[in-house]
Design a protein around this motif. Structure first.
Motif, PDB file in Angstrom:
ATOM      1  N   GLU A 178       0.824  -1.203   0.000  1.00 16.17           N
ATOM      2  CA  GLU A 178       0.000   0.000   0.000  1.00 16.17           C
ATOM      3  C   GLU A 178       0.857   1.251   0.000  1.00 16.17           C
ATOM      4  O   GLU A 178       0.573   2.211  -0.694  1.00 16.17           O
ATOM      5  CB  GLU A 178      -0.877   0.018   1.246  1.00 16.17           C
ATOM      6  N   LYS A 179       1.914   1.238   0.837  1.00 11.76           N
ATOM      7  CA  LYS A 179       2.775   2.427   0.932  1.00 11.76           C
ATOM      8  C   LYS A 179       3.399   2.732  -0.413  1.00 11.76           C
ATOM      9  O   LYS A 179       3.469   3.884  -0.834  1.00 11.76           O
ATOM     10  CB  LYS A 179       3.839   2.208   2.002  1.00 11.76           C
ATOM     11  N   GLY A 214     -14.562  10.255  -4.633  1.00 14.61           N
ATOM     12  CA  GLY A 214     -14.091   9.172  -3.768  1.00 14.61           C
ATOM     13  C   GLY A 214     -12.818   8.554  -4.310  1.00 14.61           C
ATOM     14  O   GLY A 214     -11.863   8.310  -3.571  1.00 14.61           O
ATOM     15  N   ASN A 215     -12.783   8.331  -5.615  1.00 15.50           N
ATOM     16  CA  ASN A 215     -11.590   7.744  -6.220  1.00 15.50           C
ATOM     17  C   ASN A 215     -10.406   8.706  -6.200  1.00 15.50           C
ATOM     18  O   ASN A 215      -9.259   8.277  -6.290  1.00 15.50           O
ATOM     19  CB  ASN A 215     -11.889   7.346  -7.669  1.00 15.50           C
ATOM     20  N   ALA A 216     -10.708  10.003  -6.138  1.00 15.39           N
ATOM     21  CA  ALA A 216      -9.631  10.992  -6.187  1.00 15.39           C
ATOM     22  C   ALA A 216      -8.878  11.083  -4.866  1.00 15.39           C
ATOM     23  O   ALA A 216      -7.767  11.596  -4.805  1.00 15.39           O
ATOM     24  CB  ALA A 216     -10.211  12.351  -6.548  1.00 15.39           C
ATOM     25  N   LYS A 217      -9.491  10.579  -3.797  1.00 13.05           N
ATOM     26  CA  LYS A 217      -8.853  10.695  -2.484  1.00 13.05           C
ATOM     27  C   LYS A 217      -7.663   9.748  -2.363  1.00 13.05           C
ATOM     28  O   LYS A 217      -7.701   8.635  -2.868  1.00 13.05           O
ATOM     29  CB  LYS A 217      -9.866  10.327  -1.393  1.00 13.05           C
ATOM     30  N   THR A 218      -6.630  10.183  -1.656  1.00  4.48           N
ATOM     31  CA  THR A 218      -5.507   9.291  -1.373  1.00  4.48           C
ATOM     32  C   THR A 218      -6.017   8.195  -0.455  1.00  4.48           C
ATOM     33  O   THR A 218      -6.605   8.489   0.579  1.00  4.48           O
ATOM     34  CB  THR A 218      -4.393  10.061  -0.637  1.00  4.48           C
ATOM     35  N   PRO A 219      -5.818   6.912  -0.845  1.00  8.15           N
ATOM     36  CA  PRO A 219      -6.378   5.859   0.010  1.00  8.15           C
ATOM     37  C   PRO A 219      -5.717   5.835   1.391  1.00  8.15           C
ATOM     38  O   PRO A 219      -4.513   6.058   1.519  1.00  8.15           O
ATOM     39  CB  PRO A 219      -6.092   4.577  -0.767  1.00  8.15           C
ATOM     40  N   LYS A 220      -6.541   5.580   2.404  1.00  9.68           N
ATOM     41  CA  LYS A 220      -6.018   5.451   3.770  1.00  9.68           C
ATOM     42  C   LYS A 220      -5.537   4.024   3.959  1.00  9.68           C
ATOM     43  O   LYS A 220      -6.163   3.089   3.469  1.00  9.68           O
ATOM     44  CB  LYS A 220      -7.127   5.746   4.770  1.00  9.68           C
TER      45      LYS A 220
END
Lengths: 669, 86
Positions: A257-258, A344-350
């Motif tokens: 993920e990182k 929603g897709n534009a957000k950096t995933p947590k």
């Protein structure tokens, strides 16, 4: 050896053989698949055989005795009642949705895992043994006896029907989805086919038949849940114990993920989504003119096409024109949804493991609390504890129930982690043209969607959307397992939905036939008449639920979560106070139930539709206000009004001490 | 006839066991969730402890809690002569 242990041993033998035969059946189908049996027939065989088994158990357990019809003759051993409660409890949502929710919500999704298990602790210490000592047939029965008169009983009937009916519609919908996908029949037909399966079980034998069918259904659903994730664990880590091995997988997910979050390609895709969200926003603001422009632009494009342009291009544009919203209102709705999805897709995933990334701490704890109390307040679960032979058995039966539920729930986070790992390592970063076939087949049914935003032909994380419901059902294919496993999972999902539907239907028809008709309208009714009415109501409620189910209302999922808060705020305080406080009286209980239910409904509707906001609590956790207020109301109002009669206080005493409980054999009328 | 004092003592013991059960229930679920960030600094078999408590740890404790409650209550029933007739 006593008669009781002989009975238990006989049951053990029967279900042992049943489990063996079922596994042999799965293996035989697997061999048949290798020899060329088509997927379609595997699906039909699984559904046909399992439903036939449930029906056979239902017919064999038919009864004309009241105590067998309502409480299985109070002969169900603790262990088997545990299994029956397990499948009664675990619905289509637990089986199909739970792992997916954890996949989507990460740590915050664990509110469901803790909530739907922790409630059994409340059930064990506050309610189950005392209800068994009381030893009647339904939950409104207890409210009626403890608080006297018909008001408390009537409130109980209303709350039981509201909570059970919304929940029932969700099960019927689940049955429809599974049968239509795996049998290839239309959804509406699937709903009624499944309904037939539910009715043959419960109509002839009532609680007795439902109990023994639920045990059979538990065995199928737990095998179906554990097999695919165990194979996946073996494939990924070399050890077939997914519940232990997914720790390693969590570490892998974290590292991967990182990398992904910081990768420039991902950032570029997110920027494109952001741009798209802004475009939609601009279009929404410019309505209605923007809709006309859109249409004109497409028409111009169509006209500009050369006459010898491929038919494919022409069709594509024609389809876009057809899909355009018809009215500005519709356009606003559609585009707002699209804007939200893009944003929603534009957000950096947590990160997956980061707590409170998708729900703040207060909301997560509040949701956990509502689910826990709701679990302990749902009448179809509570009434299962009338069916065991003793108070002692009721206590150990709660332990067995939770143990059998635990087997599935503590596997769900592993399921989610293995699926996530598979997606991150084997799907993301691949060329879109060569993705494994399951991606395409789940895209077709709308549970997976892929959009190559930056046009590089490589799949970025931000270009992939997987709906939570796809995780469990698609796992056999994600792991590249034979189709027979997919069929097994479908049969498991069906068992989960049918078993819960059975319990709910009984709750509804018993509330009407026993509590409303027999106890309030016609106490002189004969046994035959009571059973006939109950069976008729069973068919009617099932038909109504199926009919509503065919509408596929989107709000159903939401309503199920509401049912928990409603049950939590109406039943739980009145039941607990009825046992734990001798001072609680009728006026207090009636006031508490009305206020608890009222506040919960008020907040639900207010926060869902009118922007009401108390302490930032979300609609799904509305019970957080109603539950404590319900308790306080019962306490205060009871203090302000007359003490319950001496007989009533004796009644409470009597419920508290196990000695003298009604035994299994005495339970006949 | 069972004497009153015995009934009162029985109910006290029940309340005590119930209270202890609920305190543990609260700590492993809500308590662990409130401290999840500090618990996550500890990692066992790849599991950050805070995550593990929510996913599996609290569940294991719940099962044990109920089993223990059932066993203890049956003992208390016997001790006060309030168990059901076999």
């Amino acid at each position: 050896m006593t008669e009781k242990t002989v009975f238990t041993q006989k049951l053990g033998k029967i279900y042992g053989i049943y489990t063996g035969v079922f596994m042999a059946f799965v293996i035989a189908l697997g061999i048949a698949e290798q020899m060329g049996l088509q997927a379609k027939y595997i699906g039909w065989t699984f559904m046909g055989v399992t439903i036939a088994v449930y029906a056979a158990i239902g017919i064999m357990s038919r009864t004309a005795k009241i105590s067998e019809y309502y409480v299985a003759g109070r002969q169900v051993p603790a262990f088997f009642n545990g299994m029956a409660t397990g499948s009664d409890w675990m619905s289509a949502a637990s089986f199909i949705g739970m792992a997916g929710t954890i996949y989507a919500f990460g740590y915050d999704g664990l509110a469901y895992v803790m909530g739907w298990t922790g409630g059994y602790v409340l059930l064990a210490v506050f309610l189950a043994p005392y209800l068994r000592k009381f030893g009647q047939y339904t939950i409104p029965d207890f409210l009626g006896a403890r608080y006297g008169g018909n008001t408390a009983r009537t409130l109980g009937i209303i709350a039981a029907i509201i909570a059970s009916f919304t929940y029932l519609i969700a099960q019927v919908t689940g049955v429809g989805i599974i049968t239509s996908r795996f049998l290839g029949i239309p959804f509406n037909v699937g709903v009624f086919v499944g309904l037939g399966g539910i009715l043959v079980c419960s109509m002839l034998g009532g609680m007795r038949a439902v109990t023994w069918t639920q045990v059979a259904q538990y065995i199928i659903l737990i095998i179906a849940y554990l097999v695919p994730v165990t194979v996946m664990s073996y494939k990924t880590t070399g050890v077939p114990i997914p519940q232990l091995m997914y720790g390693q997988v969590l570490q892998k997910i974290d590292v991967k993920e990182k990398e992904l979050i910081t990768s420039p390609a991902e950032q570029a895709v997110r920027d494109l989504w952001k741009k798209r969200a802004e475009d939609f926003d601009a279009k929404i603001k410019a309505l209605p003119a923007s809709l006309d422009e859109e249409k004109k632009a497409l028409d111009a494009k169509l006209a500009a096409l050369l006459t010898d342009a491929p038919a494919k291009d022409k069709e594509a544009i024609q389809k876009s024109i057809k899909d355009l919203p018809k009215t500005p209102e519709e356009a606003k709705e559609k585009w707002t949804d699209a804007k939200k999805a893009a944003a929603g897709n534009a957000k950096t995933p947590k990160p997956y493991l980061q707590p409170f990334a998708r729900m703040d701490m207060l909301n997560m704890l509040a949701l956990t609390f509502c689910l826990m109390v709701g679990t302990a307040g749902l009448p179809h679960i509570l009434m299962r504890f009338y069916t065991v032979p003793s108070v002692k058995a009721a206590r150990s039966s709660v332990a067995w129930s939770l143990f059998f539920i635990f087997l599935l729930y503590f596997t769900a986070p592993a399921y989610a982690a293995f699926a996530m790992n598979e997606v991150l390592t084997n799907i993301i970063g691949q060329s879109i043209a060569t993705l494994p076939p399951w991606v395409a087949s789940w895209t077709k049914v709308g549970l997976v969607s892929i959009k190559d935003m930056n046009g590089d032909g490589i799949l970025q994380l931000a270009e992939l959307t997987i709906k939570p419901d796809a995780i469990v059902l698609a796992t056999p294919e994600i792991a590249g397992l034979p189709y027979v496993i997919a069929g097994l999972v479908a049969a498991g999902g069906l068992a989960a939905a049918l078993s819960t539907a059975d319990g709910l239907l009984l709750t509804i028809s018993n509330a009407l036939s026993h509590d409303l008709y027999y106890k309030m309208v016609n106490p002189k009714a004969s046994i035959l008449r009571r059973l006939t009415i109950s069976r008729t109501l069973l068919v009617i409620s099932a038909a109504v639920a199926a009919y509503v189910g065919t509408y596929k209302l989107a709000i159903i999922v939401e309503l199920v979560a509401w049912a928990f808060s409603l049950a939590a705020a109406s039943f739980f305080p009145a039941l607990v106070m009825g046992i734990w406080s001798k001072r609680a009286n009728k006026t207090g209980a009636v006031a508490g139930m009305i206020v608890g239910l009222g506040i919960t409904l008020f907040y639900m509707i207010g926060s869902r539709f009118y922007g009401l906001d108390w302490f930032g609590i979300k609609t799904v956790s509305s019970g957080i206000f109603g539950i404590p207020i319900g308790f306080i109301t019962i306490w205060i109002v009871s203090r302000l009004t007359a003490e319950p009669s001496h007989e009533m206080q004796e009644f409470v005493e009597n419920v508290r001490y196990p000695k003298g409980a009604l035994k299994a054999e005495e339970a006949h009328e | 006839m069972i004497d009153r004092a015995k009934l009162v003592a029985y109910w006290r013991e029940n309340q005590k066991l119930t209270t202890i059960t609920l305190i543990i229930w609260f700590l492993v679920s809500y308590g662990a969730a409130m401290m999840v960030n500090s618990l996550n600094n500890i990692t066992i078999l790849g599991f950050p402890l805070g995550y593990y408590m929510g996913a599996q740890g609290s569940l294991i404790v719940f099962v044990l809690l109920i089993a223990n409650y059932a066993r203890k209550m049956n003992q208390i029933d016997k001790k006060y002569g309030l168990a059901e007739e076999e």
